[in-house]
Design a protein around this motif. Structure first.
Motif, PDB file in Angstrom:
ATOM      1  N   MET A   1       0.840  -1.173   0.000  1.00  0.00           N
ATOM      2  CA  MET A   1       0.000   0.000   0.000  1.00  0.00           C
ATOM      3  C   MET A   1       0.889   1.241   0.000  1.00  0.00           C
ATOM      4  O   MET A   1       1.776   1.391   0.819  1.00  0.00           O
ATOM      5  N   ALA A   2       0.605   2.123  -0.908  1.00  0.00           N
ATOM      6  CA  ALA A   2       1.365   3.363  -0.998  1.00  0.00           C
ATOM      7  C   ALA A   2       0.638   4.477  -0.255  1.00  0.00           C
ATOM      8  O   ALA A   2      -0.585   4.489  -0.161  1.00  0.00           O
ATOM      9  N   HIS A  31      -8.229   1.159  -4.328  1.00  0.00           N
ATOM     10  CA  HIS A  31      -7.068   0.464  -4.901  1.00  0.00           C
ATOM     11  C   HIS A  31      -6.103   0.005  -3.801  1.00  0.00           C
ATOM     12  O   HIS A  31      -5.081  -0.601  -4.096  1.00  0.00           O
ATOM     13  N   GLY A  32      -6.414   0.340  -2.556  1.00  0.00           N
ATOM     14  CA  GLY A  32      -5.577  -0.087  -1.436  1.00  0.00           C
ATOM     15  C   GLY A  32      -4.562   0.940  -0.976  1.00  0.00           C
ATOM     16  O   GLY A  32      -3.685   0.626  -0.175  1.00  0.00           O
ATOM     17  N   HIS A  33      -4.658   2.161  -1.461  1.00  0.00           N
ATOM     18  CA  HIS A  33      -3.713   3.196  -1.059  1.00  0.00           C
ATOM     19  C   HIS A  33      -4.236   3.978   0.142  1.00  0.00           C
ATOM     20  O   HIS A  33      -5.443   4.164   0.307  1.00  0.00           O
ATOM     21  N   ASP A  69       4.406   8.652  -1.016  1.00  0.00           N
ATOM     22  CA  ASP A  69       4.879   7.937  -2.203  1.00  0.00           C
ATOM     23  C   ASP A  69       4.347   8.564  -3.487  1.00  0.00           C
ATOM     24  O   ASP A  69       5.018   8.582  -4.507  1.00  0.00           O
ATOM     25  N   ALA A 171      -2.670   4.588  -9.814  1.00  0.00           N
ATOM     26  CA  ALA A 171      -2.645   3.506  -8.819  1.00  0.00           C
ATOM     27  C   ALA A 171      -1.731   2.367  -9.273  1.00  0.00           C
ATOM     28  O   ALA A 171      -0.936   1.840  -8.480  1.00  0.00           O
ATOM     29  N   ARG A 172      -1.820   1.989 -10.538  1.00  0.00           N
ATOM     30  CA  ARG A 172      -0.939   0.924 -11.064  1.00  0.00           C
ATOM     31  C   ARG A 172       0.520   1.342 -10.988  1.00  0.00           C
ATOM     32  O   ARG A 172       1.384   0.543 -10.608  1.00  0.00           O
ATOM     33  N   HIS A 175       1.738   1.006  -7.473  1.00  0.00           N
ATOM     34  CA  HIS A 175       1.971  -0.403  -7.134  1.00  0.00           C
ATOM     35  C   HIS A 175       3.278  -0.894  -7.757  1.00  0.00           C
ATOM     36  O   HIS A 175       4.071  -1.590  -7.106  1.00  0.00           O
ATOM     37  N   GLN A 176       3.532  -0.526  -9.008  1.00  0.00           N
ATOM     38  CA  GLN A 176       4.755  -0.926  -9.690  1.00  0.00           C
ATOM     39  C   GLN A 176       5.989  -0.351  -9.007  1.00  0.00           C
ATOM     40  O   GLN A 176       6.992  -1.052  -8.832  1.00  0.00           O
ATOM     41  N   SER A 178       6.235   0.564  -5.882  1.00  0.00           N
ATOM     42  CA  SER A 178       6.386  -0.098  -4.582  1.00  0.00           C
ATOM     43  C   SER A 178       7.008  -1.482  -4.750  1.00  0.00           C
ATOM     44  O   SER A 178       7.861  -1.886  -3.963  1.00  0.00           O
ATOM     45  N   ALA A 179       6.586  -2.199  -5.794  1.00  0.00           N
ATOM     46  CA  ALA A 179       7.116  -3.547  -6.045  1.00  0.00           C
ATOM     47  C   ALA A 179       8.604  -3.503  -6.381  1.00  0.00           C
ATOM     48  O   ALA A 179       9.354  -4.416  -6.028  1.00  0.00           O
TER      49      ALA A 179
END
Length: 182
Positions: A1-2, A31-33, A69, A171-172, A175-176, A178-179
């Motif tokens: 989660m960002a 989106h989980g942020h 982030d 959002a994508r 996530h990228q 963060s990954a």
């Protein structure tokens, strides 16, 4: 989660820009942020315009920008440029504060003639501040934004689809990043 900072550059409490941004924040949270809000109009004007970074509210805003982030920056367009309130905040931030961050610029305005304000007025400033990735921004006409009694926003399908695509891409990208540990 960002962690996402949602910045509203409108000087108006009843702003369509602010209402639209709050609705987009809900989509980002889905989106989980983790979304935090910063309405520039709530900052003390004297401290903001004097760039008094020792003032507790200004120091907190600078800290919020530095420790996130991603940032969604929404602004009304006045005279082919982003708001003076947003300019005041950007001016007092450290020069490279956006390094390592993903940014989504959003704008609202009364005329399609202002659609390029994001690319010609705001994007260069964000680049100069070190933004690692600036997602393609979106401009929404004021006349397309209907604020409902409950504060939610209704948009015609083309405008809603375009904004949803921008938020989903942001959002994508978060996530990228963060990954990758970026």
């Amino acid at each position: 989660m960002a962690a996402v900072l949602s910045v509203c550059g409108s000087p108006s409490a009843s702003s369509r820009t602010a209402h639209l941004l709050r609705q987009l924040d809900i989509r980002l949270a889905a989106h989980g942020h983790q979304v935090t809000h910063l309405d520039i109009r709530t900052l003390p004007p004297q401290a903001l315009f004097q760039a008094d970074t020792r003032h507790p509210a200004i120091a907190a805003a600078v800290r919020d920008v530095a420790h996130t982030d991603g940032i969604v920056i929404a602004t009304p367009i006045y005279k082919a440029a982003y708001s003076g309130a947003l300019k005041s905040l950007l001016d007092l931030l450290p020069q490279r504060v956006l390094t390592g961050k993903t940014v989504l610029p959003l704008a609202t305005g009364g005329s399609p003639a202002h659609v390029l304000a994001i690319d010609y007025a705001l994007r260069p400033v964000l680049n100069s501040m070190g933004a690692t990735h600036i997602v393609q921004g979106r401009f929404t006409l004021d006349e397309d934004i209907t604020v409902n009694e409950d504060g939610s926003v209704t948009l015609p399908p083309p405008a809603a689809d375009a904004l949803n695509r921008a938020i989903d891409q942001f959002a994508r990208t978060l996530h990228q990043m963060s990954a990758r540990g970026a």
